[in-house]
Motif scaffolding. Structure first.
Motif, PDB file in Angstrom:
ATOM      1  N   ASP A  10     -42.007  -3.304  27.554  1.00 17.60           N
ATOM      2  CA  ASP A  10     -41.481  -4.527  26.938  1.00 17.60           C
ATOM      3  C   ASP A  10     -40.465  -5.204  27.857  1.00 17.60           C
ATOM      4  O   ASP A  10     -40.471  -6.424  28.014  1.00 17.60           O
ATOM      5  CB  ASP A  10     -40.839  -4.228  25.589  1.00 17.60           C
ATOM      6  CG  ASP A  10     -41.864  -3.955  24.506  1.00 17.60           C
ATOM      7  OD1 ASP A  10     -43.045  -4.366  24.673  1.00 17.60           O
ATOM      8  OD2 ASP A  10     -41.500  -3.318  23.490  1.00 17.60           O
ATOM      9  N   LYS A  11     -39.575  -4.398  28.477  1.00 18.54           N
ATOM     10  CA  LYS A  11     -38.572  -4.953  29.376  1.00 18.54           C
ATOM     11  C   LYS A  11     -39.242  -5.633  30.572  1.00 18.54           C
ATOM     12  O   LYS A  11     -38.853  -6.721  30.987  1.00 18.54           O
ATOM     13  CB  LYS A  11     -37.605  -3.871  29.856  1.00 18.54           C
ATOM     14  CG  LYS A  11     -36.504  -4.429  30.755  1.00 18.54           C
ATOM     15  CD  LYS A  11     -35.609  -3.342  31.297  1.00 18.54           C
ATOM     16  CE  LYS A  11     -34.515  -3.869  32.201  1.00 18.54           C
ATOM     17  NZ  LYS A  11     -34.833  -4.965  33.068  1.00 18.54           N
ATOM     18  N   TYR A  12     -40.271  -4.987  31.103  1.00 19.16           N
ATOM     19  CA  TYR A  12     -40.999  -5.572  32.230  1.00 19.16           C
ATOM     20  C   TYR A  12     -41.611  -6.916  31.824  1.00 19.16           C
ATOM     21  O   TYR A  12     -41.508  -7.904  32.563  1.00 19.16           O
ATOM     22  CB  TYR A  12     -42.095  -4.616  32.717  1.00 19.16           C
ATOM     23  CG  TYR A  12     -42.954  -5.214  33.796  1.00 19.16           C
ATOM     24  CD1 TYR A  12     -42.480  -5.353  35.092  1.00 19.16           C
ATOM     25  CD2 TYR A  12     -44.244  -5.684  33.511  1.00 19.16           C
ATOM     26  CE1 TYR A  12     -43.259  -5.927  36.088  1.00 19.16           C
ATOM     27  CE2 TYR A  12     -45.028  -6.251  34.499  1.00 19.16           C
ATOM     28  CZ  TYR A  12     -44.535  -6.371  35.774  1.00 19.16           C
ATOM     29  OH  TYR A  12     -45.300  -6.962  36.754  1.00 19.16           O
ATOM     30  N   GLY A  13     -42.230  -6.976  30.646  1.00 20.89           N
ATOM     31  CA  GLY A  13     -42.813  -8.236  30.168  1.00 20.89           C
ATOM     32  C   GLY A  13     -41.760  -9.329  30.019  1.00 20.89           C
ATOM     33  O   GLY A  13     -41.998 -10.487  30.372  1.00 20.89           O
ATOM     34  N   ASN A  14     -40.581  -8.963  29.512  1.00 24.28           N
ATOM     35  CA  ASN A  14     -39.494  -9.934  29.381  1.00 24.28           C
ATOM     36  C   ASN A  14     -38.985 -10.390  30.740  1.00 24.28           C
ATOM     37  O   ASN A  14     -38.681 -11.567  30.937  1.00 24.28           O
ATOM     38  CB  ASN A  14     -38.340  -9.343  28.560  1.00 24.28           C
ATOM     39  CG  ASN A  14     -38.715  -9.139  27.109  1.00 24.28           C
ATOM     40  OD1 ASN A  14     -39.598  -9.802  26.579  1.00 24.28           O
ATOM     41  ND2 ASN A  14     -38.066  -8.185  26.460  1.00 24.28           N
ATOM     42  N   ASP A  15     -38.885  -9.454  31.684  1.00 22.35           N
ATOM     43  CA  ASP A  15     -38.437  -9.798  33.036  1.00 22.35           C
ATOM     44  C   ASP A  15     -39.415 -10.757  33.711  1.00 22.35           C
ATOM     45  O   ASP A  15     -39.009 -11.707  34.385  1.00 22.35           O
ATOM     46  CB  ASP A  15     -38.260  -8.542  33.893  1.00 22.35           C
ATOM     47  CG  ASP A  15     -37.078  -7.679  33.455  1.00 22.35           C
ATOM     48  OD1 ASP A  15     -36.248  -8.159  32.649  1.00 22.35           O
ATOM     49  OD2 ASP A  15     -36.999  -6.524  33.912  1.00 22.35           O
ATOM     50  N   VAL A  16     -40.708 -10.509  33.542  1.00 21.97           N
ATOM     51  CA  VAL A  16     -41.724 -11.404  34.115  1.00 21.97           C
ATOM     52  C   VAL A  16     -41.585 -12.794  33.511  1.00 21.97           C
ATOM     53  O   VAL A  16     -41.584 -13.803  34.236  1.00 21.97           O
ATOM     54  CB  VAL A  16     -43.148 -10.841  33.899  1.00 21.97           C
ATOM     55  CG1 VAL A  16     -44.207 -11.888  34.243  1.00 21.97           C
ATOM     56  CG2 VAL A  16     -43.363  -9.587  34.727  1.00 21.97           C
ATOM     57  N   ALA A  17     -41.441 -12.877  32.195  1.00 25.05           N
ATOM     58  CA  ALA A  17     -41.307 -14.173  31.523  1.00 25.05           C
ATOM     59  C   ALA A  17     -40.081 -14.923  32.041  1.00 25.05           C
ATOM     60  O   ALA A  17     -40.161 -16.118  32.360  1.00 25.05           O
ATOM     61  CB  ALA A  17     -41.216 -13.972  30.007  1.00 25.05           C
ATOM     62  N   ASP A  18     -38.954 -14.224  32.150  1.00 22.58           N
ATOM     63  CA  ASP A  18     -37.728 -14.865  32.650  1.00 22.58           C
ATOM     64  C   ASP A  18     -37.898 -15.346  34.082  1.00 22.58           C
ATOM     65  O   ASP A  18     -37.462 -16.449  34.434  1.00 22.58           O
ATOM     66  CB  ASP A  18     -36.548 -13.888  32.572  1.00 22.58           C
ATOM     67  CG  ASP A  18     -36.134 -13.564  31.144  1.00 22.58           C
ATOM     68  OD1 ASP A  18     -36.494 -14.336  30.219  1.00 22.58           O
ATOM     69  OD2 ASP A  18     -35.454 -12.535  30.949  1.00 22.58           O
ATOM     70  N   CYS A  19     -38.564 -14.551  34.904  1.00 17.44           N
ATOM     71  CA  CYS A  19     -38.785 -14.907  36.306  1.00 17.44           C
ATOM     72  C   CYS A  19     -39.671 -16.151  36.423  1.00 17.44           C
ATOM     73  O   CYS A  19     -39.382 -17.054  37.209  1.00 17.44           O
ATOM     74  CB  CYS A  19     -39.409 -13.721  37.032  1.00 17.44           C
ATOM     75  SG  CYS A  19     -39.627 -13.968  38.789  1.00 17.44           S
ATOM     76  N   VAL A  20     -40.740 -16.214  35.635  1.00 15.84           N
ATOM     77  CA  VAL A  20     -41.655 -17.362  35.668  1.00 15.84           C
ATOM     78  C   VAL A  20     -40.915 -18.636  35.245  1.00 15.84           C
ATOM     79  O   VAL A  20     -41.026 -19.681  35.894  1.00 15.84           O
ATOM     80  CB  VAL A  20     -42.891 -17.112  34.770  1.00 15.84           C
ATOM     81  CG1 VAL A  20     -43.703 -18.384  34.590  1.00 15.84           C
ATOM     82  CG2 VAL A  20     -43.749 -16.011  35.361  1.00 15.84           C
ATOM     83  N   ILE A  21     -40.140 -18.541  34.171  1.00 10.56           N
ATOM     84  CA  ILE A  21     -39.407 -19.719  33.683  1.00 10.56           C
ATOM     85  C   ILE A  21     -38.349 -20.157  34.702  1.00 10.56           C
ATOM     86  O   ILE A  21     -38.189 -21.357  34.957  1.00 10.56           O
ATOM     87  CB  ILE A  21     -38.769 -19.432  32.300  1.00 10.56           C
ATOM     88  CG1 ILE A  21     -39.860 -19.345  31.232  1.00 10.56           C
ATOM     89  CG2 ILE A  21     -37.727 -20.479  31.942  1.00 10.56           C
ATOM     90  CD1 ILE A  21     -40.610 -20.648  30.950  1.00 10.56           C
TER      91      ILE A  21
END
Length: 166
Positions: free
Chosen positions: A72-83
């Motif tokens: 879940d943390k990895y998915g959130n980190d990816v989302a934050d990075c893309v944005i």
């Protein structure tokens, strides 16, 4: 014609990890957003649903809550990075409001739903340029959206690299 230029438009740009969406956003900024406009640019990233695992995977291993939390943390980190990357592309915009949204679900469905929910005037997205075979197996988010959204949709293809032709 002045009325059209003065209209406040809501432009939804779907972004993901690929270069294609970054190219589509850059193209949109150069060709769709007009200088000194009152447009609102909405950057949308859709986190795909986490793969469903039973408590025991096929090999008999148990997934601990730590592993699920790390996923879940990895998915959130990816989302934050893309944005953040998309916001950096938009950093020089003036008089254009930039909003960001991170949603969860199947990107095909969520992009269509958010286009309607936000009242977007246009949807801009990149195309991975899959051929018919890959598209048949993987599906095409842009094709699905083109068939299902009610507003105009602009699908931007990234030009093929010409590095060898210089």
């Amino acid at each position: 014609m002045a009325d059209v230029a003065a209209k406040e438009r809501k432009i939804l740009v779907a972004v993901d990890e690929g270069e294609e969406s970054a190219h589509a956003l850059s193209w949109c900024l150069k060709n769709v957003i007009s200088e000194n406009s009152k447009d609102t640019l909405v950057l949308l990233y859709v986190k795909p649903p986490r793969a469903v695992f039973t408590a025991l995977d096929g090999t008999g291993y148990l997934f601990s809550s730590d592993i699920l939390a790390a996923m879940d943390k990895y998915g959130n980190d990816v989302a934050d990075c893309v944005i953040e990357k998309a916001k950096r592309i938009c950093k020089d915009l003036q008089d254009v409001k930039v909003e960001t949204r991170i949603e969860h679900g199947d990107p095909r469905d969520v992009i269509c739903q958010m286009t309607e929910k936000l009242g977007a005037d246009v949807l801009v997205m990149g195309s991975h340029g899959y051929g018919p075979i890959k598209r048949a197996f993987l599906g095409s988010v842009s094709n699905h959206c083109a068939q299902n959204v009610k507003c105009p949709i602009l699908i931007v293809k990234k030009p093929k690299s010409t590095a060898g032709n210089d």
